[in-house]
Each structure stands twice: as structure tokens, then as C-alpha cells.
Design an enzyme around this catalytic site. Structure first.
Site, PDB file in Angstrom:
ATOM      1  N   SER A  42       0.740  -1.335  -0.093  1.00  0.00           N
ATOM      2  CA  SER A  42      -0.058  -0.136  -0.199  1.00  0.00           C
ATOM      3  C   SER A  42       1.078   1.413   0.059  1.00  0.00           C
ATOM      4  CB  SER A  42      -0.894  -0.017   1.229  1.00  0.00           C
ATOM      5  OG  SER A  42      -1.919   0.883   0.996  1.00  0.00           O
ATOM      6  N   ASP A 100     -10.113  -6.272  -3.169  1.00  0.00           N
ATOM      7  CA  ASP A 100      -9.710  -4.926  -2.531  1.00  0.00           C
ATOM      8  C   ASP A 100     -10.360  -3.720  -2.801  1.00  0.00           C
ATOM      9  OD1 ASP A 100      -7.896  -2.863  -1.373  1.00  0.00           O
ATOM     10  OD2 ASP A 100      -6.170  -4.026  -2.060  1.00  0.00           O
ATOM     11  N   HIS A 153      -7.472  -5.950   1.052  1.00  0.00           N
ATOM     12  CA  HIS A 153      -6.352  -5.106   1.256  1.00  0.00           C
ATOM     13  C   HIS A 153      -5.285  -5.646   2.199  1.00  0.00           C
ATOM     14  CE1 HIS A 153      -4.194  -1.450   0.131  1.00  0.00           C
ATOM     15  NE2 HIS A 153      -3.710  -1.097   1.547  1.00  0.00           N
TER      16      HIS A 153
END
Length: 398
Positions: free
Chosen positions: A169, A343, A374
Site C-alpha cells: 500500500s 480490494d 487489502h
């Protein structure tokens, strides 16, 4: 207000379909080095100062109980966490399945980074974390200052000329910022493996975060009036409250429904201990400005620098009324991407747009589990088979 923000952050950080997490309950209250050392991994704590004065803490796993000291012929592996995370994110599923342990067990020199503002990196050469100026940063500064300082330190201490990089991320965002702004760093990376990369985020699907983005201006006025510039880790009182209200998380419909209302996901395999582990380590802290910058990306559809408004933008960006885009065409490091269909934060359409813009994309990997979300990149019980074995194979490929 801070309690509300904390709840929002927890919703973001656990916005995935968790599989059952394996660990000892005692680990919830320990630091990252204490946990890794507890399981027999020789761990060092390093500190590095950035060009703009922030002091970052790095955790190095140098030897494992099964392999012994890392093989010096292997390039070091640097792992960087996501927004509001820390080095602990990588070890939450225990010594049998977490990526740092698996790498160390195969003789790799493993480094876990901590970006400015989290619980391990709250120091500065002259600024106090109690002051507003300390928190005047977004992921732009993480890429421009934090990551190069970390990379240079890892290479200096390991004696290597290059390293393997794995980011999750925001850990990917800072990599792309660095390599777009300072392409001379490309020679220091052998391979970048991007997990749920967060650059283009226009298609953000998460309903609660989408609501926050749409009302970001109002929220920021409220935060500014209250002097809120930092999002803190949960205090001990919060964890005691969670334990009191939800001692058996799985059997309390109230607890599950409260979490689902924030995240929009179900957790059929989330254990009570798993929830407690995440609650103690996530969020690890950060700046409000980091959230604002990501919100701007959602609204603009661009991967670009922070938007201060037309007047200040002209001062910051050489007369431009809009912030400049990060030029991904300058990112020449080989990049392998991993993404998930479920996600809600980094949607497949946005990931594919990133892939199209990278000049040296070597792999675009869609995770086979249709429910992979995620935080499953860090917390799924099948992460080893679904993801980590492939990452390790890439690290070890000649």
C-alpha cells in the site's frame, strides 16, 4: 473527535477478509523486536536520520533459529508497511507464516522499515511531536526523504550495492515517489514487489472511506479548528474497552456488526485473538496530511504531489496552479505487482492503470482467491501459498 478518528483508522486498517490469525496472545503487547526475538530471531534496532531531521527506527532480522546468520551473498530485503502501519504489520500472523520469518529462515538479511510519525519513528533532531510542524508531511516526504535514508543505511550496513524491496500500500507509494523524483536511486534496487499498490485510487470502493473523501473539506476545517494534525495509535484505554465489550469477538453480533458498518466486509475467519492483535498494533500513528493527500488522489484521478490550492501551488511548484504529476515513466526499476479482486482500497482498474504507465513492469499478478482484500496481503492464513512463496522465489531468482 480523536476516538472517532481512531475508529475510522481501525476500519481502514482491517478492511479485508481476514483469515484466522495465528500467534501467541502475549504478542499483542510486545514491540516488533521483542516479538521477533521471542521466537529466536536475532534482531537489531537501528536508527537513521533523514535529510529533513526525522529519526526513523529500523528493525533488522539478521539470523533465524533454523538457518542461523544470514548468508552474506544474498542481497538484503527491505519491507515497508502501509498507511498508519509499522514494522509489526509484517509479523502479525506468527513465525510459521509471516514473510520476514520465512525470508530469514532461508538465509536472507531482512530489514523492516518504519516511516516517520508511527510509534517507532516519533523523533526529530529539532522538532517535537507535540508541535504542529512535526506533522507537516504526507507520503511525498516519505518518498523524498524517508525511503532514501533507509535504503542508504541498509546498503551501508549490509555492504551490498543493491537490495530487494517489498512494499504494501503506502509502502509502494513512497517507492514510486522516490524513483519518479530521484531516478538515480534506481541502481540501488534489484527488484520492487508491490503489494496492493496505492498510486491511482480513483475507484476507491470502500463506502465509509468514500464518504470521508467526499466530505474531506468539512472534516479538515473541523480538524484545523481543533488543532488536530496527528492520528495517534489507540491508547491502552481503547484496548481495555474493546476487551471489555468484545471478550469473545466471534460470539458478539454487536461487535461484528459495528466493524462491518465501518468496513463493509465480513470476517468469517477472524478470531477473537486476531482482532486483539490487530487492535494493539494497528493503527501505529501518522499525520492527518497523509490521509488528505490520498483523498486528493481519489478526487483528482491523478498520482501527483500535494495540492495546497492554486495560490500556494504556484509558490511550491514553479508557477504551476495545479500540483505536478509524478512521472512514472522515470521508474526504471523492475516492478512485480500483486493485487486482489476484493480490494476495496486499491481497485483492480487503478492497479492496471499503474501497470500501463510503468516502463519496466515484469509481472502483474492477480491473486487467485476472489475474496483477497487489502489487509489479506499481511494477514491471510493462506498468504504464504497465495503470495509469499512467489515473492521469495522472485527474491532468489538469479
Amino acid at each position: 473527535m480523536l476516538a472517532i478518528v481512531g475508529t475510522i483508522v481501525l476500519g481502514f486498517c482491517i478492511a479485508g477478509c481476514f483469515s484466522e490469525v495465528k500467534f501467541n496472545a502475549e504478542d499483542a503487547t510486545l514491540t516488533t523486536p521483542q516479538i521477533t526475538q521471542k521466537y529466536g530471531y536475532t534482531t537489531e534496532v537501528h536508527h537513521v536520520q533523514t535529510e529533513d531531521g526525522y529519526i526513523l527506527e529500523l528493525h533488522r532480522i539478521r539470523a533465524s533459529p533454523s538457518f542461523g546468520r544470514a548468508d552474506p551473498s544474498n542481497l538484503p530485503v527491505l519491507l515497508m508497511h502501509g498507511l498508519m502501519g509499522s514494522s509489526a504489520d509484517w509479523i502479525l500472523i506468527g513465525p510459521e507464516d509471516s514473510l520476514p520469518y520465512l525470508l530469514s529462515n532461508r538465509g536472507h538479511d531482512v530489514w523492516l522499515g518504519n516511516s516517520r510519525g508511527n510509534r517507532y519513528s516519533r523523533n526529530h533532531s529539532r522538532l517535537s511531536p507535540e508541535g504542529r510542524e512535526f506533522w507537516d508531511f504526507s507520503f511525498h516526504e516519505l518518498g523524498l526523504y524517508d525511503l532514501p535514508a533507509i535504503v542508504d543505511h541498509v546498503l551501508e550496513r549490509s555492504g551490498a550495492e543493491r537490495l530487494n524491496y517489498v512494499g504494501h500500500s503506502q509502502g509502494t507509494t513512497m517507492f514510486f515517489v522516490l524513483n519518479a523524483l530521484r531516478p538515480e536511486y534506481a541502481k540501488k534496487f534489484r527488484l520492487m514487489q508491490a503489494l496492493a499498490p496505492a498510486t491511482f485510487v480513483t475507484h476507491l470502493k470502500h463506502p465509509f472511506l468514500r464518504f470521508l473523501v467526499e466530505h474531506q473539506a468539512v472534516l479538515m476545517r473541523a480538524f484545523h479548528s481543533l488543532g488536530i494534525v496527528e492520528i495517534k495509535p489507540f491508547p491502552d484505554d481503547w484496548n481495555r474497552l474493546v476487551d471489555a465489550l468484545c471478550p469473545d469477538f466471534l460470539s458478539r453480533a454487536f461487535c461484528q456488526d459495528a466493524m462491518h458498518s465501518l468496513t463493509g466486509n465480513k470476517y468469517p475467519h477472524l478470531s477473537a485473538l486476531g482482532f486483539r492483535m490487530v487492535a494493539h498494533h494497528v493503527p501505529a500513528g501518522g499525520a492527518v496530511k497523509q490521509w488528505v493527500h490520498f483523498g486528493q488522489l481519489v478526487q483528482s484521478g491523478h498520482f501527483r504531489a500535494y495540492d495546497y490550492g492554486p495560490e500556494r501551488n504556484r509558490l511550491e511548484y514553479a508557477g504551476q496552479s495545479a500540483p505536478p504529476d509524478y512521472d512514472l515513466g522515470r521508474v526504471v526499476v523492475p516492478v512485480a505487482i500483486y493485487y486482489g479482486l476484493a480490494d476495496e482500497l486499491t481497485q483492480p482498474a487503478d492497479v492496471r492503470l499503474l501497470a500501463e504507465k510503468l516502463p519496466n513492469l515484469v509481472a502483474l499478478n492477480l491473486l487467485p482467491n476472489a475474496t483477497f482484500n487489502h489487509m489479506d496481503f499481511m494477514l491471510a492464513s493462506d498468504a504464504k501459498a497465495a503470495l509469499y512463496d512467489s515473492i521469495i522465489a522472485n527474491v532468489e531468482r538469479p
